[in-house]
Each structure stands twice: as C-alpha cells, then as structure tokens.
Write a protein that holds these residues in place. Structure first.
Motif, short mmCIF file in Angstrom:
data_model
loop_
_atom_site.label_atom_id
_atom_site.label_comp_id
_atom_site.label_asym_id
_atom_site.label_seq_id
_atom_site.Cartn_x
_atom_site.Cartn_y
_atom_site.Cartn_z
N PHE A 4 11.71 -13.84 1.22
CA PHE A 4 11.09 -14.96 0.51
C PHE A 4 12.15 -15.85 -0.15
O PHE A 4 12.21 -17.06 0.06
N LYS A 6 15.27 -15.81 0.48
CA LYS A 6 16.23 -16.32 1.47
C LYS A 6 15.67 -17.56 2.16
O LYS A 6 16.40 -18.53 2.39
N LYS A 7 14.36 -17.52 2.45
CA LYS A 7 13.78 -18.67 3.14
C LYS A 7 13.82 -19.93 2.26
O LYS A 7 14.13 -21.02 2.73
N ILE A 8 13.51 -19.73 1.00
CA ILE A 8 13.57 -20.90 0.11
C ILE A 8 15.00 -21.40 0.00
O ILE A 8 15.28 -22.59 0.06
N LYS A 9 15.89 -20.45 -0.15
CA LYS A 9 17.30 -20.81 -0.29
C LYS A 9 17.78 -21.59 0.93
O LYS A 9 18.45 -22.61 0.83
N ASP A 10 17.38 -21.06 2.06
CA ASP A 10 17.80 -21.72 3.30
C ASP A 10 17.20 -23.12 3.41
O ASP A 10 17.88 -24.09 3.76
N ALA A 11 15.90 -23.19 3.10
CA ALA A 11 15.24 -24.48 3.24
C ALA A 11 15.80 -25.50 2.27
O ALA A 11 16.08 -26.65 2.63
N SER A 12 15.98 -25.08 1.03
CA SER A 12 16.50 -26.03 0.04
C SER A 12 17.96 -26.35 0.29
O SER A 12 18.43 -27.43 -0.07
N ILE A 15 18.71 -29.53 1.81
CA ILE A 15 18.54 -30.77 1.04
C ILE A 15 19.88 -31.11 0.41
O ILE A 15 20.37 -30.40 -0.46
N ILE B 37 14.26 -31.82 -5.50
CA ILE B 37 13.04 -31.00 -5.39
C ILE B 37 12.09 -31.29 -6.54
O ILE B 37 10.88 -31.40 -6.37
N ASP B 123 8.67 -22.16 7.42
CA ASP B 123 8.07 -21.51 6.25
C ASP B 123 8.81 -21.88 4.97
O ASP B 123 8.21 -22.15 3.94
N GLY B 124 10.13 -21.86 5.09
CA GLY B 124 10.95 -22.21 3.93
C GLY B 124 10.67 -23.64 3.46
O GLY B 124 10.54 -23.92 2.27
N LYS B 125 10.54 -24.53 4.45
CA LYS B 125 10.27 -25.92 4.09
C LYS B 125 8.92 -26.07 3.41
O LYS B 125 8.76 -26.78 2.42
N MET B 127 7.49 -23.82 1.75
CA MET B 127 7.58 -23.27 0.39
C MET B 127 8.23 -24.26 -0.58
O MET B 127 7.80 -24.40 -1.72
N VAL B 128 9.26 -24.96 -0.07
CA VAL B 128 9.89 -25.97 -0.93
C VAL B 128 8.89 -27.07 -1.29
O VAL B 128 8.80 -27.53 -2.43
N ILE B 131 6.54 -25.80 -3.84
CA ILE B 131 7.12 -25.79 -5.20
C ILE B 131 6.89 -27.14 -5.88
O ILE B 131 6.58 -27.24 -7.07
#
Lengths: 457, 185
Positions: A4, A6-12, A15, B37, B123-125, B127-128, B131
């Motif tokens: 969880f 890691k996915k956020i970290k990767d996605a952000s 940016i 963000i 999925d990560g995107k 989730m961002v 947020i």
C-alpha cells in the motif's frame, strides 16, 4: 514498507517538476538571494526569537522582545507625559482633557513657582486664562450655565489663592507684596475692561448676562483685595517700586520691538505715546521724591507700574488688543502744554457760544427766562475770567481746568435753554473738543433750567 | 527546528548560502510533490515552493540559523497551503478538482516507465487521487506520511500534535483512503 505504502510512494514519486521548471525555480531563488544578501555583517551577533516559524501569514507577528516592550512602554509614557498635556492646554470647559489642564498641568506649574511673588503672578495668570476660556466659549455660543459656574468658581479659587499668597508675602516682604498687588489689580482691570467690551458687543441677552456675571466676579475679586496703601510710603517701598517700574518698562519696550511688524502705525504711535506718558509720570514722581513727598511719589510710581502692566497685557494678549481700545485701558495723559493748549482752544469756542447766547437773549420776550439767561451769562463770564487769569498768569492749571469745566457746562445749558429761538449750526462744547465729557450735554439738558434758576437766585 | 546561533563574518554568510542552496536541491522536488498533491494545482504548487524558499531565506538572512531544513521547509509550506485553502474557501472541492485538479494527462506526461509499470501505477495513481478528495486533516497527514515519507515523530513536530494523535490520525486516514479507492466514495 507494505504494498500500500509502496504504491502510493511510487505513484507520487512520478509527480515532479519538469527539469526546465526546476531550473527556472532555482534561478529565481538564487536571484532572490543576490538581491537580498545575508545580513550577518550588520545584524546583531545574537538574536533571540520567541517563535519557531515566523515566515508565513499564519505565523507572522511582531516579536515582543524585552527591549521592544521597554520601547513601547517608553513611547506610551512619552505620549502620556508630553503629548496629552500639550493637547490639554488647548481645551476649554466641557472638553474631556480640561480637568487635566486645570488640575494637573496648572497645579504642576503652580508647584514650580517657589516664591510667594511667583505664586501670586501665576494665580493672576490663571484668572486671565479662565476669563479667556469663558470669552472663547461665549463667542462660540457654548458658554453653558455649568461652564460659567465652573469658571466663576475657579476664578474665585485663584483669587483666593492669590490673596492668600499676598498675605504670606506681606509677612515677609511688604514691599514686594505691594508690587505684586499692583500687578494683580492691573490684571483685574484689564479683564474687567475686556469683559465690559464683550458685554457691549454681546448679541444675545443670555451671553450678556453670563459675561456680566463674570465681570462682577472680577470686580468683586479686585474689591476684596486689601487696600494697598498702608505700608508702602517708606523709603524702601519707593526704591522697590522704582526697580519694578524699571523692570516692567524695559520689558514693555522689548515687547513693542517684538510686535512692531504685526501692528499698525497708528497702534505703534498710540503705544509710544503711553510710554511717553509713563516716563513723564516717573520723572514727576522723581521730582516729588526729591522734595520729600515720598507718599505721593510712591502713588505715582504705582500708577506708572499699573499702566505699564496694562500696556504689557495689551501687547501680549491678542484678545485684549483686538477687543479693547488702548485708550480704555490706559487713557492718554495730557502734558502741561497740551492742557494749556486745550484750555485756549476751549476758551475760544466758549466765547463764540457766549456771543451766540447773547444774540438770542435779545429776542427773548419772557422776562423770567431772560433774567435767568442774564444771570447765567454773568456767571459764565466770571468763570471764563478765572480761566483767562490762570492761563495768562500761569497760575494753577488744575483750578483753570475746573473753572473751564464749570463754564463749559453752564454755557451748554444756556445754549439749550435758548435753543428754540435759534438753531445753532456750530455749537461747540469745550469738553467735547477734548472728547472726554460727551455725556455732559445730554445729562445736563434736564437740569438746564434748574441750574440757571438756582444761579439767578 | 529553528535554532539561534552566532553569526560572524562573510564565511558564515557564505556557509548559510551554501546550506540553503543545498536544501533547495535536496527538498525542492519533495516540497513540490507535497504541495501538488494537497492543492491539486501544478503551477500554483511551484509558486508555493518558490514562496517557501524566499521566506525561509528571508529568515536566514536576518541572522537566524536553521539546524534542520527539512521540517522547517515543510512547516513553512504547510502554512502557505493553509493560506491557500483559506483563499479557496468559497470554492467547492468539486470545482477545484474539475477546474484545477491534477488530470490524467499530467500523470501520463510524468510517466517514464514501461507499460507494466504504468499498470502497476494505476492503483497508486488512484490512491493519490483519492488522497486529494479526503478531508484536509487526513489529506495532510497521509501526504506527509506516505508521499513525503516522514515518520510519526517528525509529523508530530510539524503539526504540533503528539505522536499518538498522529498515529491515530494516520490509521483513520488509511481506512478512509481504502474505502475511497475500493468503493469509489
């Protein structure tokens, strides 16, 4: 790190600024730093701060360091100690700061007056200030009953204080007390004259009543002063008065120089004339003193000092200068030559009037009236003969003036009695030529017949 | 966080400049990410980062010294973001997302990886994005924790709360986030 996170970290992590944006931002920051260099060379070695982060709107505020607090307190104290009293000085009864003016400012100044003489002078000044306030309020139509009562009360207080200090001064220095009293009486005279003038000019009955009440208070205050003649006819008093007169006249001359540019030529001439009158009186008192007439000479000096004080008030107080004619405050004193010249002139006019009455007498049919006129003419000619004798022989000037005045009144009465027979076109009264007894003519109208009758009897 | 130390001479001044520029190099990207963000506006996020660094330099040039730049910078940026929220108070969150929000295209631009990575990113995107629609309280705490990678202790110092409060808030925020991603709420 779980999936969880890691996915956020990767996605952000994707940016980010573009490389060009980042480079531009860095360039802007560096440029900002160049235009706002570090102040380490000029700032204090150590600075204390009571906050963590003061650099956003949310947290930006003034740092209340001890020295700043002390500075703020000092500024406030300065404001209260200097500015407020200065503002209070401009107030009049009814203003918020007026009590500060009367109860603090003036009391402090009163405490700074160490000698009784200075205290009397200050209380005199306070009376003048109260009356000036009352006049200002009256002029603006704001002199309420409360304000008037307040001013009246404070004038009484100041007068009582002045009298008290005068009493103290008499115990220690009777001569200086006498001088102080002359100054105080002069101030009362000036204020009375000012109020009388205001009263004459007042447009409403209400303000007229209020000003009259104040004038009464001032007159009562002067009347309440202990007579200033008992102890002053001494050698030391004379010398003290000479010193006081010298001091006052010097000050008056300096004042005249300082206001020369702001007064008219006529005013300047009038003031100069009063100086001459005062100097002449001083010379006369000096001669009298040389002939051992100490009491009379001191009285003369008192008069000179009083006139000088009034002259000073006239020159220093703009209200007095604009409100009261100088002749009212300090009447012109004629010289001996001027008095003789006046008598001669008056005598000439009276001869003309007597001739006019003679001419009218021939036309009178009524025997009783004719007899009265005849007797009156004889009396008038007798008085004029006395005047002529005094002038010709340089006798008593005072006697000649008294005779001239009586003759003037009598001739005026005779003219009025014969008025119906001929309307004079150029009736001149001797006293009118001097300009000091204009009321005599009117007042004597009703008594003309009585005078002539009594003279005939 | 901020500490006062003695300042002497040009060498000290030079030292401050070097340290400040190093802080820029180290944290500018992270600060941008955090701002981006939280306010969902790329250009505005850059401006906020710019404002953060100028304000901090103003603090430093006045003779103050900063021991740890990272929390200090985050604190300043956080305050600027709060101010930004206040300015936007009248606008609805939907309008912000619609008009100024981070769009898919921007993520596409930012993506530099392979197709698999893109799929993993999905999925990560989401989730961002999720947020960004959470309440600001949780938005801040989750961003600090998962995007910026700060520990509870650092976060506690930043937002001036206890570590326990921070932990509880993170836990609740994660539940909200999961609900938002899974249920689309």
């Amino acid at each position: 790190m779980n999936t969880f996170e890691k996915k956020i970290k990767d996605a952000s992590g994707k940016i980010r600024m573009r490389a060009s944006e980042r480079a531009l931002l860095r360039e802007q920051i560096v440029s900002f730093m160049e235009y706002h260099p570090h102040l380490s060379a000029t700032v204090s070695k150590k600075k204390k701060t009571s906050i963590l982060v003061p650099y956003t709107e949310k947290f930006s505020y003034i740092q209340f360091t001890p020295w700043r607090i002390r500075g703020a307190v000092a500024s406030c104290a300065l404001l209260v100690a200097v500015v407020t009293p200065l503002l209070a000085e401009q107030t009049v009864p009814g203003d918020v700061l007026y009590p500060m003016k009367v109860r603090i400012n003036e009391e402090v100044l009163s405490q700074l007056s160490f000698s009784s003489y200075e205290k009397v002078a200050w209380e005199t000044r306070r009376v003048e200030r109260r009356i000036a306030e009352a006049r200002l309020l009256a002029k603006e139509g704001k002199l309420t009953d409360e304000a008037e009562a307040q001013i009246t009360e404070t004038v009484k207080e100041h007068t009582a204080s002045a009298q008290k200090e005068l009493a103290v001064l008499r115990e220690s220095d009777v001569d200086q007390a006498a001088v102080a009293q002359v100054v105080l009486e002069s101030a009362f005279d000036v204020q009375s004259a000012v109020l009388d003038t205001d009263q004459q000019l007042s447009s409403t009955t209400e303000s007229d009543t209020q000003i009259r009440a104040l004038a009464t208070v001032v007159r009562d205050a002067k009347a309440a002063l202990v007579p200033n003649t008992a102890d002053i006819a001494t050698l030391s008093s004379y010398e003290r008065f000479v010193a006081s007169v010298e001091e006052s006249t010097t000050r008056a001359h300096e004042l005249l120089v300082s206001i020369e540019e702001s007064i008219s030529t006529e005013e300047r001439s009038d003031i100069q004339r009063r100086f001459e009158d005062i100097n002449r009186r001083i010379d006369e008192t000096t001669k009298m003193y040389d002939t051992q007439e100490t009491s009379t000479s001191v009285e003369g000096l008192k008069s000179a000092l009083s006139d000088t004080q009034k002259l000073i008030s006239f020159m220093t107080d703009i209200d007095v200068r604009t409100g009261v004619p100088l002749d009212t405050l300090v009447p012109k004193q004629l010289t001996k030559e001027e008095r003789y010249a006046y008598l001669s002139e008056s005598r000439k006019h009276m001869n003309e009037n007597v001739a006019r009455v003679h001419a009218r007498r021939t036309a009178i049919v009524d025997a009783t009236l004719g007899e009265k006129i005849t007797v009156g003419l004889e009396q008038a000619q007798s008085l004029l003969a006395r005047v002529d004798a005094d002038i010709a022989l340089e006798g008593s000037l005072e006697d000649a003036e008294v005779a001239e005045k009586e003759a003037s009144v009598l001739v005026q009465d005779l003219l009025l009695m014969t008025d119906s027979l001929d309307t004079p076109t150029n009736v001149l009264a001797g006293s009118d030529a001097q300009g000091t007894s204009t009321d005599t003519t009117t007042a004597s109208t009703t008594t003309a017949t009585e005078t002539a009758t009594s003279t005939a009897e | 966080m901020a500490k006062q130390i003695s300042q002497e001479g040009d060498n000290v001044s030079g030292n401050h400049e070097e340290r400040f520029l190093k802080a820029f190099d180290d944290y500018a990207d992270a600060l941008f990410r955090h701002a981006s963000i939280r306010i969902s506006d790329h250009e505005r996020a850059i401006e906020l980062v710019h404002d953060t660094f100028t304000k901090v330099w103003g603090y430093v040039r006045a003779g103050n010294s900063i021991d740890a730049y990272r929390p200090f910078l985050y604190k300043v940026l956080g305050n600027l973001i709060i101010d930004e929220y206040r300015r936007r108070r009248t606008e609805s969150l939907d309008a912000i997302l619609e008009d100024e929000g981070m769009d898919t295209g921007r993520f596409d631009e930012l993506q530099e990886g392979s197709l698999q990575e893109t799929l993993n990113m999905l999925d990560g995107k989401r989730m961002v994005e999720a947020i960004q629609i959470l309440p600001p309280l949780y938005q801040e705490i989750l961003t600090l924790r998962f995007v910026d990678g700060l520990g509870p202790k650092e976060i506690a110092e930043l937002i001036e709360e206890t570590e326990n409060v921070v932990s509880v808030r993170i836990n609740r925020g994660v539940k909200l986030l999961r609900d938002a991603v899974i249920n689309g709420t």
